[in-house]
Design an enzyme around this catalytic site. Sequence first.
Site, mmCIF file in Angstrom:
data_model
loop_
_atom_site.group_PDB
_atom_site.id
_atom_site.type_symbol
_atom_site.label_atom_id
_atom_site.label_comp_id
_atom_site.label_asym_id
_atom_site.label_seq_id
_atom_site.Cartn_x
_atom_site.Cartn_y
_atom_site.Cartn_z
ATOM 1 N N SER A 125 0.799 -1.230 0.000
ATOM 2 C CA SER A 125 0.000 0.000 0.000
ATOM 3 C C SER A 125 0.828 1.274 0.000
ATOM 4 C CB SER A 125 -0.965 0.010 1.182
ATOM 5 O OG SER A 125 -0.265 0.153 2.400
ATOM 6 N N LYS A 159 0.501 4.471 6.924
ATOM 7 C CA LYS A 159 -0.117 5.286 5.876
ATOM 8 C C LYS A 159 0.288 6.744 6.079
ATOM 9 C CE LYS A 159 -2.916 2.020 4.188
ATOM 10 N NZ LYS A 159 -2.160 0.849 4.609
#
Length: 171
Positions: free
Chosen positions: A89, A126
Amino acid sequence: MRIPQSQQTVVKNFIQVYKSQTFQSEKITDTMSRPSQQLRIHAYPLFSSKVAAGFPSPADEYMEKRLDPNDFLIDNQDATFFVTIEGHSMIDAGLLPGDKVVVDRSKQPQKNHIVLAVVNGEFTIKRLSISRDGLAVLLPENHLGTYQPIVINEDMQFEIWGVVTGSFRRF
């Protein structure tokens, strides 16, 4: 505290390490580890000339200084630990599976920082953003679009464990 069974060992180890101020264990889990309390200084030559990644150029043989990787990667030894990246990701941020990231718990997370967070009992790395409504949003960085932003709302368990300050990998 309710957490997924798959994350119990990781969370218990983190809690144990952060409750004890001495950080007696250097290794937290298979994917999370802590730098040694007594970091040894290893300074290696850092040359002042830059090296082209394309066509070779003559190198200056002048050493600028010596570089200790600990000084380069760790700002606050007592608040720093390492995490191994799993998944894709964050590949557009240069974080690839197997990379080690440096996480500093003493840094105040701000918009655009890459953070290690716990969302509903699951760890994730993230980029932190803020929605127009003032909600925290965790953004993936993968151009394929297979990962969606995580918008944090009041019904979710959410905590930022630290700010990612660097990464390293072996080839």
